[in-house]
Design a protein around this motif. Structure first.
Motif, PDB file in Angstrom:
ATOM      1  N   ASP A 151       0.844  -1.196   0.000  1.00 45.60           N
ATOM      2  CA  ASP A 151       0.000   0.000   0.000  1.00 45.60           C
ATOM      3  C   ASP A 151       0.881   1.248   0.000  1.00 45.60           C
ATOM      4  O   ASP A 151       1.851   1.335   0.764  1.00 45.60           O
ATOM      5  CB  ASP A 151      -0.902  -0.005   1.237  1.00 45.60           C
ATOM      6  N   VAL A 152       0.541   2.218  -0.840  1.00 47.62           N
ATOM      7  CA  VAL A 152       1.425   3.370  -1.032  1.00 47.62           C
ATOM      8  C   VAL A 152       1.630   4.141   0.265  1.00 47.62           C
ATOM      9  O   VAL A 152       2.759   4.375   0.695  1.00 47.62           O
ATOM     10  CB  VAL A 152       0.868   4.304  -2.127  1.00 47.62           C
ATOM     11  N   ARG A 153       0.534   4.535   0.899  1.00 46.90           N
ATOM     12  CA  ARG A 153       0.676   5.333   2.120  1.00 46.90           C
ATOM     13  C   ARG A 153       1.390   4.549   3.215  1.00 46.90           C
ATOM     14  O   ARG A 153       2.307   5.067   3.862  1.00 46.90           O
ATOM     15  CB  ARG A 153      -0.688   5.794   2.626  1.00 46.90           C
ATOM     16  N   GLU A 154       0.968   3.321   3.429  1.00 43.97           N
ATOM     17  CA  GLU A 154       1.571   2.522   4.493  1.00 43.97           C
ATOM     18  C   GLU A 154       3.055   2.272   4.231  1.00 43.97           C
ATOM     19  O   GLU A 154       3.864   2.274   5.166  1.00 43.97           O
ATOM     20  CB  GLU A 154       0.825   1.202   4.638  1.00 43.97           C
ATOM     21  N   SER A 155       3.410   2.062   2.972  1.00 47.94           N
ATOM     22  CA  SER A 155       4.814   1.813   2.631  1.00 47.94           C
ATOM     23  C   SER A 155       5.670   3.042   2.910  1.00 47.94           C
ATOM     24  O   SER A 155       6.786   2.939   3.440  1.00 47.94           O
ATOM     25  CB  SER A 155       4.931   1.411   1.158  1.00 47.94           C
ATOM     26  N   ILE A 156       5.157   4.217   2.551  1.00 52.71           N
ATOM     27  CA  ILE A 156       5.915   5.446   2.784  1.00 52.71           C
ATOM     28  C   ILE A 156       6.038   5.726   4.274  1.00 52.71           C
ATOM     29  O   ILE A 156       7.099   6.105   4.766  1.00 52.71           O
ATOM     30  CB  ILE A 156       5.262   6.635   2.056  1.00 52.71           C
ATOM     31  N   GLU A 157       4.952   5.513   4.998  1.00 50.33           N
ATOM     32  CA  GLU A 157       4.994   5.716   6.456  1.00 50.33           C
ATOM     33  C   GLU A 157       6.031   4.795   7.097  1.00 50.33           C
ATOM     34  O   GLU A 157       6.821   5.229   7.945  1.00 50.33           O
ATOM     35  CB  GLU A 157       3.621   5.468   7.066  1.00 50.33           C
ATOM     36  N   ALA A 158       6.017   3.532   6.717  1.00 55.45           N
ATOM     37  CA  ALA A 158       6.952   2.571   7.299  1.00 55.45           C
ATOM     38  C   ALA A 158       8.389   2.944   6.944  1.00 55.45           C
ATOM     39  O   ALA A 158       9.290   2.866   7.792  1.00 55.45           O
ATOM     40  CB  ALA A 158       6.625   1.162   6.811  1.00 55.45           C
ATOM     41  N   TYR A 159       8.619   3.353   5.711  1.00 59.14           N
ATOM     42  CA  TYR A 159       9.976   3.697   5.307  1.00 59.14           C
ATOM     43  C   TYR A 159      10.432   4.986   5.995  1.00 59.14           C
ATOM     44  O   TYR A 159      11.608   5.115   6.344  1.00 59.14           O
ATOM     45  CB  TYR A 159      10.071   3.850   3.792  1.00 59.14           C
ATOM     46  N   ALA A 160       9.522   5.933   6.181  1.00 60.22           N
ATOM     47  CA  ALA A 160       9.866   7.165   6.894  1.00 60.22           C
ATOM     48  C   ALA A 160      10.365   6.847   8.298  1.00 60.22           C
ATOM     49  O   ALA A 160      11.328   7.448   8.793  1.00 60.22           O
ATOM     50  CB  ALA A 160       8.659   8.104   6.956  1.00 60.22           C
ATOM     51  N   ASP A 161       9.724   5.883   8.935  1.00 60.24           N
ATOM     52  CA  ASP A 161      10.154   5.471  10.273  1.00 60.24           C
ATOM     53  C   ASP A 161      11.501   4.757  10.201  1.00 60.24           C
ATOM     54  O   ASP A 161      12.404   5.020  11.007  1.00 60.24           O
ATOM     55  CB  ASP A 161       9.085   4.563  10.886  1.00 60.24           C
ATOM     56  N   GLN A 162      11.651   3.869   9.238  1.00 63.63           N
ATOM     57  CA  GLN A 162      12.899   3.116   9.084  1.00 63.63           C
ATOM     58  C   GLN A 162      14.085   4.042   8.803  1.00 63.63           C
ATOM     59  O   GLN A 162      15.189   3.837   9.338  1.00 63.63           O
ATOM     60  CB  GLN A 162      12.751   2.120   7.930  1.00 63.63           C
ATOM     61  N   ALA A 163      13.871   5.065   7.987  1.00 60.59           N
ATOM     62  CA  ALA A 163      14.947   5.979   7.605  1.00 60.59           C
ATOM     63  C   ALA A 163      15.151   7.096   8.625  1.00 60.59           C
ATOM     64  O   ALA A 163      15.972   7.982   8.401  1.00 60.59           O
ATOM     65  CB  ALA A 163      14.650   6.581   6.235  1.00 60.59           C
ATOM     66  N   LYS A 164      14.390   7.046   9.724  1.00 54.28           N
ATOM     67  CA  LYS A 164      14.473   8.078  10.767  1.00 54.28           C
ATOM     68  C   LYS A 164      14.341   9.475  10.143  1.00 54.28           C
ATOM     69  O   LYS A 164      15.136  10.380  10.398  1.00 54.28           O
ATOM     70  CB  LYS A 164      15.785   7.957  11.550  1.00 54.28           C
ATOM     71  N   THR A 165      13.301   9.620   9.350  1.00 52.48           N
ATOM     72  CA  THR A 165      13.078  10.843   8.573  1.00 52.48           C
ATOM     73  C   THR A 165      12.767  12.030   9.458  1.00 52.48           C
ATOM     74  O   THR A 165      11.959  11.937  10.391  1.00 52.48           O
ATOM     75  CB  THR A 165      11.924  10.608   7.574  1.00 52.48           C
ATOM     76  N   ASP A 166      13.404  13.161   9.163  1.00 56.56           N
ATOM     77  CA  ASP A 166      13.119  14.418   9.864  1.00 56.56           C
ATOM     78  C   ASP A 166      12.167  15.306   9.072  1.00 56.56           C
ATOM     79  O   ASP A 166      11.503  16.172   9.638  1.00 56.56           O
ATOM     80  CB  ASP A 166      14.416  15.197  10.102  1.00 56.56           C
ATOM     81  N   LEU A 167      12.113  15.113   7.754  1.00 58.26           N
ATOM     82  CA  LEU A 167      11.271  15.943   6.896  1.00 58.26           C
ATOM     83  C   LEU A 167      10.931  15.165   5.635  1.00 58.26           C
ATOM     84  O   LEU A 167      11.807  14.552   5.022  1.00 58.26           O
ATOM     85  CB  LEU A 167      12.003  17.240   6.516  1.00 58.26           C
ATOM     86  N   ILE A 168       9.646  15.191   5.257  1.00 59.77           N
ATOM     87  CA  ILE A 168       9.205  14.624   3.984  1.00 59.77           C
ATOM     88  C   ILE A 168       8.935  15.781   3.029  1.00 59.77           C
ATOM     89  O   ILE A 168       8.316  16.783   3.404  1.00 59.77           O
ATOM     90  CB  ILE A 168       7.936  13.770   4.159  1.00 59.77           C
ATOM     91  N   LEU A 169       9.388  15.654   1.787  1.00 56.87           N
ATOM     92  CA  LEU A 169       9.119  16.657   0.761  1.00 56.87           C
ATOM     93  C   LEU A 169       8.352  15.988  -0.357  1.00 56.87           C
ATOM     94  O   LEU A 169       8.794  14.987  -0.906  1.00 56.87           O
ATOM     95  CB  LEU A 169      10.419  17.254   0.202  1.00 56.87           C
ATOM     96  N   MET A 170       7.186  16.540  -0.699  1.00 60.81           N
ATOM     97  CA  MET A 170       6.400  15.922  -1.757  1.00 60.81           C
ATOM     98  C   MET A 170       5.484  16.927  -2.432  1.00 60.81           C
ATOM     99  O   MET A 170       5.189  17.995  -1.895  1.00 60.81           O
ATOM    100  CB  MET A 170       5.604  14.731  -1.225  1.00 60.81           C
ATOM    101  N   SER A 171       5.029  16.561  -3.624  1.00 61.56           N
ATOM    102  CA  SER A 171       4.144  17.423  -4.389  1.00 61.56           C
ATOM    103  C   SER A 171       2.717  17.309  -3.873  1.00 61.56           C
ATOM    104  O   SER A 171       2.308  16.273  -3.348  1.00 61.56           O
ATOM    105  CB  SER A 171       4.200  17.040  -5.867  1.00 61.56           C
ATOM    106  N   THR A 172       1.939  18.377  -4.061  1.00 62.18           N
ATOM    107  CA  THR A 172       0.532  18.370  -3.649  1.00 62.18           C
ATOM    108  C   THR A 172      -0.379  17.844  -4.742  1.00 62.18           C
ATOM    109  O   THR A 172      -1.576  17.715  -4.545  1.00 62.18           O
ATOM    110  CB  THR A 172       0.069  19.781  -3.272  1.00 62.18           C
ATOM    111  N   HIS A 173       0.158  17.591  -5.933  1.00 64.02           N
ATOM    112  CA  HIS A 173      -0.665  17.132  -7.040  1.00 64.02           C
ATOM    113  C   HIS A 173      -0.047  15.907  -7.696  1.00 64.02           C
ATOM    114  O   HIS A 173       1.161  15.791  -7.798  1.00 64.02           O
ATOM    115  CB  HIS A 173      -0.835  18.215  -8.113  1.00 64.02           C
ATOM    116  N   GLY A 174      -0.912  15.025  -8.139  1.00 62.14           N
ATOM    117  CA  GLY A 174      -0.475  13.877  -8.907  1.00 62.14           C
ATOM    118  C   GLY A 174      -1.615  13.416  -9.776  1.00 62.14           C
ATOM    119  O   GLY A 174      -2.645  14.066  -9.850  1.00 62.14           O
ATOM    120  N   ARG A 175      -1.470  12.262 -10.406  1.00 59.22           N
ATOM    121  CA  ARG A 175      -2.537  11.735 -11.241  1.00 59.22           C
ATOM    122  C   ARG A 175      -3.050  10.437 -10.643  1.00 59.22           C
ATOM    123  O   ARG A 175      -2.340   9.756  -9.929  1.00 59.22           O
ATOM    124  CB  ARG A 175      -2.028  11.485 -12.658  1.00 59.22           C
ATOM    125  N   THR A 176      -4.284  10.121 -10.980  1.00 58.94           N
ATOM    126  CA  THR A 176      -4.894   8.907 -10.423  1.00 58.94           C
ATOM    127  C   THR A 176      -5.534   8.115 -11.550  1.00 58.94           C
ATOM    128  O   THR A 176      -5.323   8.363 -12.725  1.00 58.94           O
ATOM    129  CB  THR A 176      -5.948   9.272  -9.363  1.00 58.94           C
TER     130      THR A 176
END
Length: 309
Positions: free
Chosen positions: A98-123
């Protein structure tokens, strides 16, 4: 202090609009950069247009393997260019699930201090998933997230952007002030100027009706807001931060934030996504959502990891 940055990419130009900002932050902080893409299995798009022969003679396993290889090549290319431009360490990761769950888990694994991402994408049938995921991450994580609206230039060709003037809307609560730390992390290297904003609502809603706030009450709220912002500004000034204060009356706090951002020509808006409705109720919660959706400037948001009384 920023030691680890996470940049989710979905392979679209939309997602790459974060890269100029990420380059600037990475060079200023020396933080390790993590580029992540989530593999989302899907059938070949050309076959979807031809149902009669949709899967005839096609090995979906081979197709998926080729698709993964393309995704890895994409990440490696972006990582190599990023490293050449900044000199910082870059890690790329192809995630599963799952996209959201995967990013959340990786953010924790990488000890992320800041996420940078776009507000728009395609679906839809497109491979690009970033837009709605940004909304989900803001609501689920307590990490600061820098949301970048896509511009007309491609992300890789756009020059780096320093945050030299940061607008920080505050509502008078500790929850609102929680965004100050992440904002300082982004602005300290550039010697950023901070404008603290408090919006005094000119109306109140009772049931189905909206009533104007009496002038006497407005004046009292203005004075309290000025005292509050002056106290916060004093704390920032003690850290050698250039800071100004603004108190404005407005019927729409979100609109007031956006107008102030344009008037002051700020580089970044920074605000918490939820606040405690204490003395005032100005600019947090759903207002942050409106600011993110309407802003043509990057917005730094964070859901405070605190519970309200």
């Amino acid at each position: 202090m920023l030691d680890s940055l996470l940049i989710p990419l979905d392979g679209s130009e939309f997602s790459e609009h974060t890269l100029p900002y990420a380059r600037s932050v990475a060079k200023a902080s020396g933080a390790r950069v993590h580029l992540a893409h989530v593999h989302v299995p899907h059938p070949p798009e050309d076959l979807l247009l031809n149902p009669q022969f949709q899967f005839e003679g096609v090995s979906m396993g081979e197709y998926d393997k080729e698709y993964r290889s393309e995704e890895r090549d994409y990440l490696e290319g972006v990582a190599a260019r990023f490293h050449d431009q900044t000199g910082v360490e870059v890690v790329q990761e192809l995630l599963e699930g799952d996209v959201r769950e995967s990013i959340e888990a990786y953010a924790d694994q990488a000890k992320t201090d800041l996420i940078l991402m776009s507000t728009h994408g395609r679906t839809g049938l497109s491979r690009f998933w970033l837009g709605s995921v940004a909304d989900d991450l803001v609501r689920n994580l307590t990490l600061p997230i820098l949301l970048v609206p896509p511009g007309e230039e491609s992300g890789e060709s756009k020059p780096e952007v320093d945050f030299e003037h940061i607008l920080v809307p505050l509502d008078g609560s500790p929850w609102g002030e929680s965004i100050l730390g992440p904002a300082l992390d982004l602005g300290w290297k550039a010697g950023a100027k901070f404008t603290l904003l408090h919006v005094v609502p000119t109306s109140r809603v009772v049931g189905a009706r909206t009533y104007p706030v009496p002038m006497g009450h407005l004046e009292e709220r203005r004075n309290r807001a000025k005292e509050y912002l002056s106290e916060v500004a004093g704390r920032l000034a003690a850290q050698s931060v250039e800071v100004e204060c603004r108190v404005v009356d407005h019927s729409s706090p979100a609109r007031a934030v956006l107008v102030m951002a344009d008037t002051e020509d700020v580089d970044l808006i920074a605000l918490a996504t939820h606040g405690h409705r204490a003395i005032t109720r100005a600019v947090l919660g759903s207002v942050a959502d409106k600011v993110v959706r309407a802003s043509s400037r990057p917005v730094l948001v964070q859901r405070p990891g605190m519970t309200e009384d």
